[in-house]
Scaffold this motif. Structure first.
Motif, PDB file in Angstrom:
ATOM      1  N   LEU A   1      -3.270   2.315  27.211  1.00  0.00           N
ATOM      2  CA  LEU A   1      -3.895   1.042  27.548  1.00  0.00           C
ATOM      3  C   LEU A   1      -5.196   0.844  26.789  1.00  0.00           C
ATOM      4  O   LEU A   1      -5.468  -0.236  26.276  1.00  0.00           O
ATOM      5  N   LEU A   2      -5.991   1.883  26.689  1.00  0.00           N
ATOM      6  CA  LEU A   2      -7.253   1.811  25.955  1.00  0.00           C
ATOM      7  C   LEU A   2      -6.999   1.535  24.480  1.00  0.00           C
ATOM      8  O   LEU A   2      -7.616   0.663  23.883  1.00  0.00           O
ATOM      9  N   MET A   3      -6.052   2.241  23.874  1.00  0.00           N
ATOM     10  CA  MET A   3      -5.763   2.061  22.455  1.00  0.00           C
ATOM     11  C   MET A   3      -5.191   0.674  22.174  1.00  0.00           C
ATOM     12  O   MET A   3      -5.526   0.055  21.177  1.00  0.00           O
ATOM     13  N   SER A   4      -4.342   0.160  23.056  1.00  0.00           N
ATOM     14  CA  SER A   4      -3.773  -1.170  22.819  1.00  0.00           C
ATOM     15  C   SER A   4      -4.850  -2.236  22.932  1.00  0.00           C
ATOM     16  O   SER A   4      -4.836  -3.219  22.211  1.00  0.00           O
ATOM     17  N   THR A   5      -5.821  -2.040  23.822  1.00  0.00           N
ATOM     18  CA  THR A   5      -6.928  -2.988  23.943  1.00  0.00           C
ATOM     19  C   THR A   5      -7.768  -2.974  22.683  1.00  0.00           C
ATOM     20  O   THR A   5      -8.147  -4.019  22.162  1.00  0.00           O
ATOM     21  N   LEU A   6      -8.051  -1.794  22.148  1.00  0.00           N
ATOM     22  CA  LEU A   6      -8.833  -1.691  20.913  1.00  0.00           C
ATOM     23  C   LEU A   6      -8.071  -2.283  19.738  1.00  0.00           C
ATOM     24  O   LEU A   6      -8.636  -2.965  18.898  1.00  0.00           O
ATOM     25  N   ALA A   7      -6.778  -2.042  19.660  1.00  0.00           N
ATOM     26  CA  ALA A   7      -5.980  -2.561  18.547  1.00  0.00           C
ATOM     27  C   ALA A   7      -5.922  -4.072  18.559  1.00  0.00           C
ATOM     28  O   ALA A   7      -5.884  -4.705  17.516  1.00  0.00           O
ATOM     29  N   GLN A   8      -5.933  -4.676  19.728  1.00  0.00           N
ATOM     30  CA  GLN A   8      -5.868  -6.123  19.816  1.00  0.00           C
ATOM     31  C   GLN A   8      -7.154  -6.783  19.351  1.00  0.00           C
ATOM     32  O   GLN A   8      -7.172  -7.973  19.065  1.00  0.00           O
ATOM     33  N   ALA A   9      -8.239  -6.032  19.244  1.00  0.00           N
ATOM     34  CA  ALA A   9      -9.513  -6.603  18.834  1.00  0.00           C
ATOM     35  C   ALA A   9      -9.573  -6.835  17.332  1.00  0.00           C
ATOM     36  O   ALA A   9     -10.432  -7.556  16.864  1.00  0.00           O
ATOM     37  N   HIS A  10      -8.691  -6.238  16.549  1.00  0.00           N
ATOM     38  CA  HIS A  10      -8.683  -6.444  15.110  1.00  0.00           C
ATOM     39  C   HIS A  10      -8.009  -7.765  14.782  1.00  0.00           C
ATOM     40  O   HIS A  10      -6.950  -8.076  15.318  1.00  0.00           O
ATOM     41  N   PRO A  11      -8.606  -8.552  13.861  1.00  0.00           N
ATOM     42  CA  PRO A  11      -7.950  -9.805  13.492  1.00  0.00           C
ATOM     43  C   PRO A  11      -6.694  -9.545  12.670  1.00  0.00           C
ATOM     44  O   PRO A  11      -6.673  -8.673  11.808  1.00  0.00           O
ATOM     45  N   LYS A  12      -5.659 -10.295  12.962  1.00  0.00           N
ATOM     46  CA  LYS A  12      -4.408 -10.222  12.201  1.00  0.00           C
ATOM     47  C   LYS A  12      -4.177 -11.587  11.586  1.00  0.00           C
ATOM     48  O   LYS A  12      -4.427 -12.611  12.228  1.00  0.00           O
ATOM     49  N   LEU A  13      -3.681 -11.619  10.350  1.00  0.00           N
ATOM     50  CA  LEU A  13      -3.336 -12.883   9.730  1.00  0.00           C
ATOM     51  C   LEU A  13      -2.059 -13.387  10.394  1.00  0.00           C
ATOM     52  O   LEU A  13      -1.026 -12.721  10.355  1.00  0.00           O
ATOM     53  N   LEU A  14      -2.128 -14.553  11.022  1.00  0.00           N
ATOM     54  CA  LEU A  14      -0.968 -15.133  11.695  1.00  0.00           C
ATOM     55  C   LEU A  14      -0.181 -16.053  10.765  1.00  0.00           C
ATOM     56  O   LEU A  14       1.041 -16.078  10.808  1.00  0.00           O
ATOM     57  N   SER A  15      -0.900 -16.819   9.931  1.00  0.00           N
ATOM     58  CA  SER A  15      -0.230 -17.738   9.011  1.00  0.00           C
ATOM     59  C   SER A  15      -1.199 -18.159   7.921  1.00  0.00           C
ATOM     60  O   SER A  15      -2.410 -17.961   8.030  1.00  0.00           O
ATOM     61  N   SER A  16      -0.621 -18.723   6.871  1.00  0.00           N
ATOM     62  CA  SER A  16      -1.437 -19.257   5.785  1.00  0.00           C
ATOM     63  C   SER A  16      -0.792 -20.532   5.275  1.00  0.00           C
ATOM     64  O   SER A  16       0.394 -20.767   5.439  1.00  0.00           O
ATOM     65  N   SER A  17      -1.624 -21.359   4.657  1.00  0.00           N
ATOM     66  CA  SER A  17      -1.135 -22.575   4.021  1.00  0.00           C
ATOM     67  C   SER A  17      -1.831 -22.682   2.672  1.00  0.00           C
ATOM     68  O   SER A  17      -3.055 -22.822   2.645  1.00  0.00           O
ATOM     69  N   PRO A  18      -1.086 -22.533   1.575  1.00  0.00           N
ATOM     70  CA  PRO A  18       0.347 -22.316   1.467  1.00  0.00           C
ATOM     71  C   PRO A  18       0.753 -20.963   2.060  1.00  0.00           C
ATOM     72  O   PRO A  18      -0.031 -20.029   2.106  1.00  0.00           O
ATOM     73  N   ALA A  19       2.017 -20.909   2.484  1.00  0.00           N
ATOM     74  CA  ALA A  19       2.557 -19.688   3.084  1.00  0.00           C
ATOM     75  C   ALA A  19       2.781 -18.622   2.017  1.00  0.00           C
ATOM     76  O   ALA A  19       2.903 -18.925   0.827  1.00  0.00           O
ATOM     77  N   GLU A  20       2.835 -17.377   2.447  1.00  0.00           N
ATOM     78  CA  GLU A  20       3.138 -16.255   1.558  1.00  0.00           C
ATOM     79  C   GLU A  20       4.422 -16.548   0.780  1.00  0.00           C
ATOM     80  O   GLU A  20       5.447 -16.896   1.372  1.00  0.00           O
ATOM     81  N   GLY A  21       4.350 -16.465  -0.561  1.00  0.00           N
ATOM     82  CA  GLY A  21       5.519 -16.649  -1.416  1.00  0.00           C
ATOM     83  C   GLY A  21       5.915 -18.091  -1.666  1.00  0.00           C
ATOM     84  O   GLY A  21       6.886 -18.353  -2.373  1.00  0.00           O
ATOM     85  N   ALA A  22       5.171 -19.051  -1.127  1.00  0.00           N
ATOM     86  CA  ALA A  22       5.507 -20.469  -1.314  1.00  0.00           C
ATOM     87  C   ALA A  22       5.302 -20.889  -2.762  1.00  0.00           C
ATOM     88  O   ALA A  22       4.512 -20.287  -3.498  1.00  0.00           O
ATOM     89  N   ALA A  23       6.014 -21.924  -3.171  1.00  0.00           N
ATOM     90  CA  ALA A  23       5.858 -22.524  -4.495  1.00  0.00           C
ATOM     91  C   ALA A  23       5.810 -24.022  -4.321  1.00  0.00           C
ATOM     92  O   ALA A  23       6.637 -24.597  -3.602  1.00  0.00           O
ATOM     93  N   GLY A  24       4.821 -24.682  -4.953  1.00  0.00           N
ATOM     94  CA  GLY A  24       4.721 -26.122  -4.802  1.00  0.00           C
ATOM     95  C   GLY A  24       3.545 -26.697  -5.544  1.00  0.00           C
ATOM     96  O   GLY A  24       3.004 -26.081  -6.471  1.00  0.00           O
ATOM     97  N   ALA A  25       3.134 -27.871  -5.117  1.00  0.00           N
ATOM     98  CA  ALA A  25       2.003 -28.575  -5.720  1.00  0.00           C
ATOM     99  C   ALA A  25       0.712 -27.806  -5.475  1.00  0.00           C
ATOM    100  O   ALA A  25       0.614 -27.042  -4.509  1.00  0.00           O
ATOM    101  N   PRO A  26      -0.286 -28.022  -6.328  1.00  0.00           N
ATOM    102  CA  PRO A  26      -1.559 -27.316  -6.122  1.00  0.00           C
ATOM    103  C   PRO A  26      -2.233 -27.740  -4.812  1.00  0.00           C
ATOM    104  O   PRO A  26      -2.387 -28.940  -4.568  1.00  0.00           O
ATOM    105  N   PRO A  27      -2.613 -26.795  -3.981  1.00  0.00           N
ATOM    106  CA  PRO A  27      -3.281 -27.152  -2.727  1.00  0.00           C
ATOM    107  C   PRO A  27      -4.750 -27.513  -2.972  1.00  0.00           C
ATOM    108  O   PRO A  27      -5.388 -26.969  -3.870  1.00  0.00           O
ATOM    109  N   ASP A  28      -5.273 -28.445  -2.185  1.00  0.00           N
ATOM    110  CA  ASP A  28      -6.698 -28.766  -2.245  1.00  0.00           C
ATOM    111  C   ASP A  28      -7.518 -27.642  -1.622  1.00  0.00           C
ATOM    112  O   ASP A  28      -8.663 -27.415  -1.985  1.00  0.00           O
ATOM    113  N   LYS A  29      -6.897 -26.966  -0.645  1.00  0.00           N
ATOM    114  CA  LYS A  29      -7.558 -25.846   0.027  1.00  0.00           C
ATOM    115  C   LYS A  29      -6.485 -24.885   0.517  1.00  0.00           C
ATOM    116  O   LYS A  29      -5.331 -25.264   0.714  1.00  0.00           O
TER     117      LYS A  29
END
Length: 127
Positions: free
Chosen positions: A17-45
């Motif tokens: 329980l202690l270790m899972s609480t500590l592990a949850q405190a680290h930020p994880k990348l949930l998503s990105s825009s553009p997404a990983e591996g995407a191909a398309g028009a140049p993004p403004d940001k």
């Protein structure tokens, strides 16, 4: 008075329980825009969405062009502004100039309230 000794199972459960609480405190990348591996028009940001609020003064990113059509080269840094978004779990990478055709990589470093840096990258292509 009789003291109760904790069993190995109780100790293991509490440790887990202690270790899972500590592990949850680290930020994880949930998503990105553009997404990983995407191909398309140049993004403004480029937007990176994390699981935890970011400490912006310790978090950051670099934008690199890793491949250009018909040209082999080392990764080239691309000028970009890195900032926090209106959501404290979001990092914004805004290129200073429009991105040209090629493959790009965002190398990011995210720090949340636990102050432990987490790093990663996102790659995408501009057509």
């Amino acid at each position: 008075m009789r003291l109760i000794k904790p069993t190995a199972a109780v100790i293991a459960l509490l440790s887990g329980l202690l270790m899972s609480t500590l592990a949850q405190a680290h930020p994880k990348l949930l998503s990105s825009s553009p997404a990983e591996g995407a191909a398309g028009a140049p993004p403004d940001k480029i937007e990176l969405h994390f699981s935890e609020n970011l400490v912006t003064q310790f978090s950051g990113a670099k934008l690199l062009m890793t491949e250009m059509a018909g040209m082999a080269h080392d990764p080239m840094p691309i000028k970009a502004k890195v900032s926090g978004g209106s959501d404290p779990k979001t990092m914004l990478i805004t290129p200073v100039a429009p991105l040209t055709a090629g493959t790009y990589k965002v190398e990011w470093r995210a720090v949340s309230s636990d102050t432990h840096p987490i790093t990663g990258n996102v790659t995408f292509k501009v057509k």
